[in-house]
Write a protein that holds these residues in place. Structure first.
Motif, short mmCIF file in Angstrom:
data_model
loop_
_atom_site.label_atom_id
_atom_site.label_comp_id
_atom_site.label_asym_id
_atom_site.label_seq_id
_atom_site.Cartn_x
_atom_site.Cartn_y
_atom_site.Cartn_z
N THR A 113 -9.13 5.65 14.84
CA THR A 113 -9.21 7.10 14.66
C THR A 113 -7.90 7.58 14.06
OG1 THR A 113 -10.70 7.36 16.55
CG2 THR A 113 -9.53 9.32 15.79
N VAL A 114 -7.99 8.25 12.90
CA VAL A 114 -6.81 8.70 12.17
C VAL A 114 -6.86 10.22 12.04
CG1 VAL A 114 -5.48 8.51 10.04
CG2 VAL A 114 -6.79 6.56 10.86
N VAL A 115 -5.72 10.86 12.30
CA VAL A 115 -5.63 12.32 12.24
C VAL A 115 -4.94 12.72 10.94
CG1 VAL A 115 -4.73 14.39 13.36
CG2 VAL A 115 -5.51 12.45 14.76
N TYR A 116 -5.54 13.71 10.25
CA TYR A 116 -4.98 14.22 9.00
C TYR A 116 -4.72 15.72 9.13
CZ TYR A 116 -6.61 9.87 6.86
OH TYR A 116 -6.82 8.54 6.56
N ASN A 117 -3.61 16.17 8.52
CA ASN A 117 -3.37 17.61 8.42
C ASN A 117 -4.31 18.21 7.38
OD1 ASN A 117 -1.21 17.65 10.28
ND2 ASN A 117 0.19 16.90 8.69
N VAL A 118 -4.71 19.45 7.58
CA VAL A 118 -5.66 20.12 6.68
C VAL A 118 -4.99 21.34 6.07
CG1 VAL A 118 -7.91 21.26 6.49
CG2 VAL A 118 -7.62 19.29 8.03
N SER A 119 -5.13 21.51 4.76
CA SER A 119 -4.57 22.65 4.05
C SER A 119 -5.28 23.93 4.48
CB SER A 119 -4.72 22.45 2.54
OG SER A 119 -4.39 23.62 1.84
N SER A 120 -4.51 25.04 4.52
CA SER A 120 -5.11 26.34 4.90
C SER A 120 -6.13 26.80 3.86
CB SER A 120 -4.01 27.40 5.06
OG SER A 120 -3.28 27.53 3.85
N LEU A 130 -1.42 2.69 6.10
CA LEU A 130 -1.36 2.63 4.65
C LEU A 130 -2.73 2.86 4.06
CD1 LEU A 130 0.68 -0.70 4.15
CD2 LEU A 130 1.61 1.61 4.41
N ILE A 131 -2.73 3.25 2.80
CA ILE A 131 -3.95 3.21 2.00
C ILE A 131 -3.75 2.12 0.96
CG2 ILE A 131 -5.37 4.41 0.30
CD1 ILE A 131 -4.87 6.97 1.79
N SER A 132 -4.66 1.16 0.96
CA SER A 132 -4.59 0.04 0.03
C SER A 132 -5.97 -0.20 -0.53
CB SER A 132 -4.07 -1.21 0.76
OG SER A 132 -4.01 -2.31 -0.12
N GLY A 133 -6.12 -0.02 -1.84
CA GLY A 133 -7.42 -0.22 -2.46
C GLY A 133 -8.47 0.73 -1.91
N ASN A 134 -8.10 1.99 -1.67
CA ASN A 134 -9.00 3.02 -1.13
C ASN A 134 -9.47 2.73 0.29
OD1 ASN A 134 -8.91 4.72 -3.39
ND2 ASN A 134 -10.55 3.54 -4.41
N ALA A 180 10.82 5.73 10.89
CA ALA A 180 10.55 7.16 10.85
C ALA A 180 10.97 7.79 9.53
CB ALA A 180 11.25 7.87 12.01
N ALA A 181 11.85 7.11 8.78
CA ALA A 181 12.31 7.64 7.50
C ALA A 181 11.30 7.45 6.39
CB ALA A 181 13.64 7.00 7.12
N LEU A 182 10.26 6.64 6.63
CA LEU A 182 9.23 6.47 5.61
C LEU A 182 8.51 7.78 5.38
CD1 LEU A 182 7.75 3.02 6.71
CD2 LEU A 182 9.16 3.47 4.69
N GLY A 237 0.82 -1.20 0.00
CA GLY A 237 0.00 0.00 0.00
C GLY A 237 0.85 1.25 0.00
N THR A 238 0.17 2.38 0.13
CA THR A 238 0.83 3.69 0.14
C THR A 238 0.85 4.24 1.56
OG1 THR A 238 0.04 4.11 -2.10
CG2 THR A 238 0.81 6.00 -0.84
N VAL A 239 2.02 4.67 1.98
CA VAL A 239 2.18 5.15 3.35
C VAL A 239 1.38 6.44 3.56
CG1 VAL A 239 3.83 6.05 5.04
CG2 VAL A 239 4.46 4.11 3.56
N VAL A 240 0.62 6.43 4.66
CA VAL A 240 -0.07 7.64 5.10
C VAL A 240 0.70 8.27 6.25
CG1 VAL A 240 -2.19 8.58 6.13
CG2 VAL A 240 -2.34 6.81 4.36
N SER A 241 1.05 7.44 7.24
CA SER A 241 1.78 7.96 8.39
C SER A 241 2.46 6.82 9.13
CB SER A 241 0.84 8.71 9.33
OG SER A 241 -0.14 7.82 9.86
#
Length: 716
Positions: free
Chosen positions: A677-684, A586-590, A613-615, A574-578
């Protein structure tokens, strides 16, 4: 001289010439005189001004090359080669192809032509013509004109070592025996490794065997790809050297007529007696061993070589008052009865009505009546079994002491197995038939690996060996199959464990080949659950994953004894989220996937071992999990920014100093049904679709963004 004799002479001299160092060999014209025509001349070599002849090469002293010393000395005395300016012979140095080609052309009598201006100016059409030294251009041109190359060869490869098959083929071609070789292409060769000889070369090898030009090794192999060394050719073809042009130059054949005194050797030949000055370092061989001048006896029949009026080489061809021991190539097992007390470095035996002189290694081990003895402890009449390598006896066991009758006790033990632990404190540990044996090594034990004598420390975990012990002490270790390491630096390998891992080394068999694996100190092992390398057992079938030659994880696919039950091993991409607190999202298949990271998990990013942590968000990763815990992760595509869409139910937001949404947390259902529960940063500059008043807990929302930053919040 008839045609057949000329062929034999040409073959012998060509093969012997392969030992030459370029520019160090002098050939002289032969005179066809026989031994009984030789007259003693007190001025041998006068007027030649060839300088001081080098006889003692400093790099052939000691046990490793003593077996070759006699052959090298004899050839040096004949000026077949002179060694190197630094006083070395370089016995292990391989013969290059250009050296072999040059020797062949010279032996064919074409040296003058090869060194003529016309030939040296030849424009060669080989693809690597620019790699051929200027001095050798004429030799290559003449070799080509005389069919030493095939019409299909496009390169000379001048600096490539001449292997046994290539040198054999060259030898047969120089003899003009191609037709015989072609007629023998379907012959069956006697060697155990005959399958390694290409079909188009079989005839050349067969002809070389039939003509007595080559033979095999003690294990009945030909080793076609093994490079030819100077020492090997010296030992193999020394006696053919009598056919060299100029072989009678400096040679006296006669009988010792007075004891050696004051470095003076008195020899009678054809009714003439001469007193010859002995070089203090002269090589003297009697009964097949090097001896001092004082060991020469009146009545000994000798062949003496003189250089600059000084004797430099003496060989006793028949001892005074006795039969002539036949100097016998010593390889493998030879049995017989001790004929004379051991003197010097020779063991004289009678076997099958023949007396033979076997060269002894200086460190040879002798055993009699269950005890280790010195060579002088052997008695005339003892029946012995010997074992020899590289033309030197290293092990002598008295199987029937002189004067004894009846069946004698056996003290010998032969055990084959695989080295499982590096030898330490004179103990060698091997695995054989599912059992582990700790073998005590004799302090003078001989070890042979790759056909050469080596130290015990050169043995490698995974080497297949045969050990020869006497009275519970290993005298000889012979490596019959050397362990290899995986051919690629990174990959997977499957095989069967030979013995438990030790010191982060593991021996397995894979494809019939012993393989040595180096384990990372923290390597993961899955054997009915996550465990350590110490849990591996002989007979386990495994798959190991290694990076840069070091194993990071091992999975037992079949337990020793046959059970193939293995559960709990999974893989997730999958694709690393955090990454935070040993949790990889990860995000895998949405869908969002949350994985627990083992604290010692191996993570590779950009080909290097890194911490979790380097991911980076957006890295595409493939993870290996044991019981739902990531033990290995490899980034297959580095982050370059990525878009994502995730859904869940609203949990909370945080605001920045300007009152704008800084983060948003949502409750997401993982692929395994658990809620996180997953925390995401939000664009200004986030876009909000829907009514903010509806953004309450547990309200369905969809988040869209790029590189872990939410750019759109859709309130459903």
């Amino acid at each position: 001289m008839n045609h057949r004799r000329m062929k034999k002479l040409l073959a012998s001299t060509l093969a012997l010439s392969l030992v030459m160092g370029m520019g160090t060999t002098a050939f002289a014209k032969g005179d066809d005189k026989k031994d009984d025509d030789v007259k003693i001349d007190f001025n041998w070599n006068k007027g030649k001004h060839l300088g001081q002849l080098k006889m003692d090469f400093r790099d052939i002293q000691g046990r490793q090359f003593e077996w070759a010393m006699r052959y090298i000395a004899d050839l040096a005395a004949r000026r077949v080669f002179e060694g190197y300016d630094d006083g070395t012979f370089r016995p292990q140095q391989t013969v290059s192809r250009i050296e072999a080609i040059t020797a062949a052309v010279r032996v064919m009598g074409l040296r003058d032509k090869a060194e003529s201006a016309a030939e040296m100016q030849t424009q060669l059409n080989f693809k690597d013509a620019n790699q051929i030294p200027a001095w050798a251009v004429g030799y290559v041109a003449v070799a080509l004109e005389n069919d030493l190359f095939s019409e299909y060869e496009t390169k000379v490869n001048p600096n490539q070592p001449a292997d046994r098959l290539w040198a054999t083929t060259l030898l047969v071609k120089a003899l003009k025996l191609q037709s015989e070789a072609e007629a023998n292409m379907n012959a069956k060769l006697p060697f155990a490794d005959a399958a390694q000889i290409p079909a188009g070369s079989v005839g050349y090898v067969k002809v070389a065997i039939d003509k007595g030009l080559i033979n095999g090794f003690e294990d009945n192999t030909f080793r076609p790809n093994q490079p030819v060394t100077r020492a090997e050719i010296a030992a193999l073809l020394d006696r053919a050297g009598d056919h060299l042009p100029g072989s009678q130059d400096g040679l006296i054949v006669g009988t010792v007529s007075a004891p050696v005194t004051n470095n003076t050797l008195t020899v009678t030949s054809n009714g003439q007696t001469a007193s010859l000055a002995l070089d203090p370092n002269a090589f003297i061989y009697r009964a097949g061993a090097r001896v001092s001048a004082s060991a020469l006896q009146v009545g000994d029949a000798v062949r003496v070589r003189v250089y600059n009026n000084t004797v430099i080489f003496v060989e006793v061809t028949q001892t005074s008052g006795g039969s002539t021991p036949v100097p016998t190539p010593a390889n493998g097992v030879i049995t017989g009865t001790v004929a004379v007390a051991v003197t010097g470095n020779a063991l004289t035996l009678t076997s099958g009505g023949q007396t033979m002189a076997l060269p002894l290694s200086s460190g040879a081990l002798f055993f009699r009546n269950g005890a280790q003895i010195s060579a002088s402890g052997l008695q005339v009449g003892d029946v012995v079994s010997t074992r020899a390598y590289n033309n030197a006896v290293v092990f002598v066991e008295v199987t029937q002491p002189a004067g004894s009758t009846g069946t004698q006790p056996s003290y010998e033990r032969v055990l084959s197995g695989t080295v499982t632990t590096a030898a330490s404190n004179n103990v060698l540990t091997i695995s054989s038939g599912g059992q582990t044996y700790a073998l005590t090594l004799n302090s003078g034990a001989f070890v042979y690996r790759g056909g050469a004598a080596v130290s015990v420390s050169a043995l490698q975990v995974g080497d297949v060996v045969t050990t020869y012990s006497y009275n519970n002490s290993v005298a000889i270790v012979e490596v019959t199959q050397t362990a290899v390491q995986p051919s690629n630096t990174t990959g997977d390998i499957s095989g069967t464990v030979i013995a438990p891992a030790n010191n982060n080394l593991l021996a397995i068999t894979s494809g019939g080949q012993p393989v040595r694996l180096t384990l990372n100190a923290n390597a993961f092992v899955y054997r009915n659950g996550l465990t350590t390398a110490a849990a591996l057992q002989a007979g386990d079938v495994i798959t190991a994953h290694y990076v840069n030659g070091v194993v990071l994880y091992i999975e037992v696919t079949q337990l020793a004894g046959g059970s193939a039950t293995q559960t709990g091993i999974t893989q997730q991409s999958g694709t690393v989220v955090s990454v935070a607190n040993n949790v990889l999202t990860l995000i895998s298949g949405n869908q969002t996937v949350t994985l627990s990271l083992h604290p010692n998990a191996f993570i590779y990013r950009g080909g290097a071992l890194v911490t979790a942590a380097a991911l980076q968000a957006g890295d595409v990763i493939t993870a290996r999990l044991y019981n739902n815990i990531v033990v290995y992760g490899e980034v297959t595509q580095l982050s370059s920014g990525y878009s994502f869409t995730v859904s869940g139910t609203y949990n909370n937001v945080t605001l920045n100093n300007q009152g704008q949404i800084a983060t948003i947390s949502i409750n997401q259902t993982n692929a395994n049904g658990t809620v996180q529960t997953v925390v995401y940063n939000v664009s200004s500059s986030v876009t909000i679709v829907g009514t903010m008043a509806n953004l309450v807990q547990n309200r369905p929302v969809v988040l869209q963004g790029n590189s872990q930053t939410v750019s759109k919040i859709i309130i459903q």
